[in-house]
Design a protein around this motif. Structure first.
Motif, PDB file in Angstrom:
ATOM      1  N   LEU A   1      48.415  32.565  59.952  1.00  0.00           N
ATOM      2  CA  LEU A   1      48.151  33.968  59.628  1.00  0.00           C
ATOM      3  C   LEU A   1      46.691  34.233  59.943  1.00  0.00           C
ATOM      4  N   THR A   2      46.440  35.107  60.912  1.00  0.00           N
ATOM      5  CA  THR A   2      45.075  35.275  61.418  1.00  0.00           C
ATOM      6  C   THR A   2      44.334  36.461  60.808  1.00  0.00           C
ATOM      7  N   VAL A   3      44.984  37.246  59.953  1.00  0.00           N
ATOM      8  CA  VAL A   3      44.339  38.414  59.356  1.00  0.00           C
ATOM      9  C   VAL A   3      44.489  38.358  57.843  1.00  0.00           C
ATOM     10  N   ARG A   4      43.625  39.125  57.173  1.00  0.00           N
ATOM     11  CA  ARG A   4      43.700  39.271  55.723  1.00  0.00           C
ATOM     12  C   ARG A   4      43.783  40.752  55.385  1.00  0.00           C
ATOM     13  N   GLU A   5      44.155  41.043  54.160  1.00  0.00           N
ATOM     14  CA  GLU A   5      44.244  42.438  53.727  1.00  0.00           C
ATOM     15  C   GLU A   5      42.872  43.100  53.841  1.00  0.00           C
ATOM     16  N   GLY A   6      42.857  44.262  54.451  1.00  0.00           N
ATOM     17  CA  GLY A   6      41.606  44.984  54.669  1.00  0.00           C
ATOM     18  C   GLY A   6      41.009  44.770  56.044  1.00  0.00           C
ATOM     19  N   ASP A   7      41.463  43.746  56.764  1.00  0.00           N
ATOM     20  CA  ASP A   7      40.951  43.507  58.118  1.00  0.00           C
ATOM     21  C   ASP A   7      41.463  44.573  59.083  1.00  0.00           C
ATOM     22  N   GLU A   8      40.708  44.790  60.130  1.00  0.00           N
ATOM     23  CA  GLU A   8      41.166  45.676  61.198  1.00  0.00           C
ATOM     24  C   GLU A   8      41.901  44.843  62.236  1.00  0.00           C
ATOM     25  N   ALA A   9      43.117  45.224  62.499  1.00  0.00           N
ATOM     26  CA  ALA A   9      43.914  44.563  63.537  1.00  0.00           C
ATOM     27  C   ALA A   9      43.950  45.469  64.757  1.00  0.00           C
ATOM     28  N   ARG A  10      43.576  44.931  65.889  1.00  0.00           N
ATOM     29  CA  ARG A  10      43.575  45.704  67.128  1.00  0.00           C
ATOM     30  C   ARG A  10      44.880  45.480  67.880  1.00  0.00           C
TER      31      ARG A  10
ATOM     32  N   GLN B   1      55.199  34.300  68.447  1.00  0.00           N
ATOM     33  CA  GLN B   1      53.813  34.737  68.277  1.00  0.00           C
ATOM     34  C   GLN B   1      53.824  36.258  68.151  1.00  0.00           C
ATOM     35  N   ILE B   2      53.370  36.750  67.023  1.00  0.00           N
ATOM     36  CA  ILE B   2      53.466  38.176  66.715  1.00  0.00           C
ATOM     37  C   ILE B   2      52.103  38.828  66.919  1.00  0.00           C
ATOM     38  N   TYR B   3      52.100  39.890  67.708  1.00  0.00           N
ATOM     39  CA  TYR B   3      50.867  40.618  68.011  1.00  0.00           C
ATOM     40  C   TYR B   3      50.908  41.992  67.361  1.00  0.00           C
ATOM     41  N   ALA B   4      49.734  42.518  67.052  1.00  0.00           N
ATOM     42  CA  ALA B   4      49.646  43.831  66.402  1.00  0.00           C
ATOM     43  C   ALA B   4      50.185  44.911  67.336  1.00  0.00           C
ATOM     44  N   PRO B   5      51.171  45.698  66.879  1.00  0.00           N
ATOM     45  CA  PRO B   5      51.716  46.749  67.745  1.00  0.00           C
ATOM     46  C   PRO B   5      50.813  47.969  67.842  1.00  0.00           C
TER      47      PRO B   5
ATOM     48  N   ASN C   1      44.167  49.185  59.934  1.00  0.00           N
ATOM     49  CA  ASN C   1      43.772  48.267  58.877  1.00  0.00           C
ATOM     50  C   ASN C   1      45.011  47.626  58.250  1.00  0.00           C
ATOM     51  N   VAL C   2      44.900  46.319  57.989  1.00  0.00           N
ATOM     52  CA  VAL C   2      45.987  45.603  57.321  1.00  0.00           C
ATOM     53  C   VAL C   2      46.004  46.040  55.859  1.00  0.00           C
ATOM     54  N   GLN C   3      47.096  46.648  55.424  1.00  0.00           N
ATOM     55  CA  GLN C   3      47.186  47.173  54.078  1.00  0.00           C
ATOM     56  C   GLN C   3      47.681  46.138  53.074  1.00  0.00           C
ATOM     57  N   GLN C   4      48.726  45.424  53.440  1.00  0.00           N
ATOM     58  CA  GLN C   4      49.281  44.446  52.510  1.00  0.00           C
ATOM     59  C   GLN C   4      49.961  43.322  53.288  1.00  0.00           C
ATOM     60  N   ILE C   5      49.842  42.112  52.752  1.00  0.00           N
ATOM     61  CA  ILE C   5      50.505  40.936  53.325  1.00  0.00           C
ATOM     62  C   ILE C   5      51.570  40.491  52.336  1.00  0.00           C
ATOM     63  N   TYR C   6      52.794  40.385  52.811  1.00  0.00           N
ATOM     64  CA  TYR C   6      53.918  40.090  51.927  1.00  0.00           C
ATOM     65  C   TYR C   6      54.314  38.615  51.951  1.00  0.00           C
TER      66      TYR C   6
ATOM     67  N   LYS D   1      62.320  41.191  58.177  1.00  0.00           N
ATOM     68  CA  LYS D   1      61.607  41.338  56.908  1.00  0.00           C
ATOM     69  C   LYS D   1      60.113  41.452  57.190  1.00  0.00           C
ATOM     70  N   PRO D   2      59.443  42.508  56.726  1.00  0.00           N
ATOM     71  CA  PRO D   2      58.022  42.672  57.051  1.00  0.00           C
ATOM     72  C   PRO D   2      57.165  41.548  56.491  1.00  0.00           C
ATOM     73  N   VAL D   3      56.291  41.036  57.328  1.00  0.00           N
ATOM     74  CA  VAL D   3      55.309  40.053  56.901  1.00  0.00           C
ATOM     75  C   VAL D   3      54.046  40.747  56.429  1.00  0.00           C
ATOM     76  N   LEU D   4      53.689  41.839  57.080  1.00  0.00           N
ATOM     77  CA  LEU D   4      52.515  42.617  56.691  1.00  0.00           C
ATOM     78  C   LEU D   4      52.685  44.054  57.151  1.00  0.00           C
ATOM     79  N   SER D   5      51.831  44.913  56.640  1.00  0.00           N
ATOM     80  CA  SER D   5      51.854  46.330  57.028  1.00  0.00           C
ATOM     81  C   SER D   5      50.480  46.735  57.531  1.00  0.00           C
ATOM     82  N   ILE D   6      50.477  47.612  58.528  1.00  0.00           N
ATOM     83  CA  ILE D   6      49.242  48.101  59.149  1.00  0.00           C
ATOM     84  C   ILE D   6      49.216  49.620  59.038  1.00  0.00           C
ATOM     85  N   LEU D   7      48.053  50.154  58.732  1.00  0.00           N
ATOM     86  CA  LEU D   7      47.882  51.601  58.633  1.00  0.00           C
ATOM     87  C   LEU D   7      46.971  52.097  59.746  1.00  0.00           C
ATOM     88  N   PRO D   8      47.523  52.720  60.790  1.00  0.00           N
ATOM     89  CA  PRO D   8      46.661  53.375  61.788  1.00  0.00           C
ATOM     90  C   PRO D   8      45.989  54.601  61.159  1.00  0.00           C
TER      91      PRO D   8
END
Length: 266
Positions: free
Chosen positions: A51-60, A133-137, A141-146, A157-164
Motif C-alpha cells: 500500500l503506497t498511500v496513506r489517508e490524506g495523501d494526494e494520489a495522482r 497492480q492498481i493505479y489511481a484512476p 486526496n485519499v479520503q479513507q483506506i478500508y 470491494k473498495p480498498v480506498l476512496s479518492i476525492l477529486p
C-alpha cells in the motif's frame, strides 16, 4: 430631563428592528457539503501486498497506489503459455501436412482455431496479471483506506476512496416560490463557520421533483412547505470539508429594463 433616555431607547429599538428586518429579508438557506468519492476496487479477490498511500495523501492519476498477490495469475499465465506453445506446434504440423497434400483442410482450420484461442487466453492472463497492480484512476486526496497490507479483499470491494477536488458539491433546498429566480450556472454565495468571506459556488442541478419538509398531505394550503433540491459546485473546494454545514445566499437578478422605461427617463 427624561426625554434623552427615552429617545436613546427608541433609537436602540429601531436599530434592533432594522437588523431583524435585514436578517428576515435574506436569511439564506441551510445546506451541507457532500462529495462524490471514487472507490478503487480490484477486479479479483486477493491479499494486499503493498500500500503506497496513506489517508490524506494526494494520489495522482496513473500513480501506483496498491498491489495484490499475483501467484494464481502468474500460474494461469504459465499454463496458458504452455497451451499456446502446443497450439503453435499443432498448427505448424497441420500447415506442413497441408502443403504436401497429406493433411486435410479441416485439420488445418482446427489448428488455426486452437492457436487463436490459445493466444487470446494468454492475453487475458497477461491482463489479469497486470491488474494486480492498481493505479489511481483520478487525481485527488485519499479520503479513507478500508483494507491494509496483509488483509484479504474481495473482488469489487473498495480498498480506498479518492476525492477529486471537482467532486465536491453543496446541497440545499429552496421553496417552490424561489425556483423562478434560479437557473443552471447561477452563482451563489456561501458562508460557514471560520471560512473565507468570499466563497461562491455555481448551480449545476435543480431537481424537477418536489419534496416536503414534513410529511403532509398534498394540498393548496401546504404549498409553502414544498421544497426542491439544489446542488452547486464550489469554486474553491479546498476551502470546504465534507459534511460541513453551510449557509447559501442566492444572488438577486437585476430585472431587465424595457425600452419604454428607459426612454421615459430624462
Amino acid at each position: 430631563m427624561i426625554a434623552r433616555p427615552i429617545h436613546a431607547a427608541v433609537a436602540v429599538a429601531a436599530l434592533l428592528a432594522i437588523a431583524g428586518c435585514t436578517n428576515k429579508a435574506d436569511p439564506g438557506y441551510q445546506g451541507w457539503v457532500e462529495a462524490d468519492l471514487i472507490f478503487v476496487s480490484p477486479d479479483e479477490s486477493g491479499r494486499i501486498t503493498r500500500l503506497t498511500v496513506r489517508e490524506g495523501d494526494e494520489a495522482r492519476k496513473g500513480e501506483l497506489i496498491y498491489t495484490l498477490d499475483d501467484d494464481l495469475q502468474q500460474a494461469d499465465l504459465n499454463q496458458n503459455n504452455a497451451t499456446l506453445a502446443n497450439a503453435k506446434q499443432s498448427f505448424d504440423r497441420a500447415q506442413s501436412l497441408s502443403k504436401t497434400g497429406s493433411g486435410t483442410q479441416a485439420n488445418l482450420d482446427s489448428a488455426i482455431s486452437a492457436l487463436r484461442v490459445a493466444e487470446a487466453r494468454v492475453e487475458t492472463s497477461k491482463t489479469r496479471l497486470m491488474r494486480r497492480q492498481i493505479y489511481a484512476p483520478v487525481t485527488g486526496n485519499v479520503q479513507q483506506i478500508y483494507f491494509r497490507e496483509g488483509e484479504m479483499v474481495a473482488a469489487q470491494k473498495p480498498v480506498l476512496s479518492i476525492l477529486p477536488p471537482g467532486n465536491m458539491k453543496l446541497r440545499f433546498f429552496v421553496p417552490e416560490a424561489a425556483l423562478p429566480t434560479l437557473a443552471i450556472g447561477d452563482t451563489i454565495r456561501v458562508t460557514c463557520d471560520n471560512c473565507a468571506p468570499d466563497l461562491t459556488a455555481k448551480i449545476y442541478f435543480i431537481a424537477t421533483t418536489a419534496e416536503y419538509t414534513p410529511p403532509v398531505i398534498y394540498s393548496q394550503d401546504e404549498r409553502n412547505k414544498l421544497v426542491y433540491l439544489i446542488q452547486a459546485r464550489p469554486e474553491r473546494p479546498a476551502s470546504l470539508r465534507v459534511g460541513q454545514p453551510v449557509s447559501v445566499y442566492l444572488t438577486p437578478k437585476t430585472p431587465a429594463q424595457t425600452p419604454a422605461a428607459a426612454g421615459g427617463k430624462s
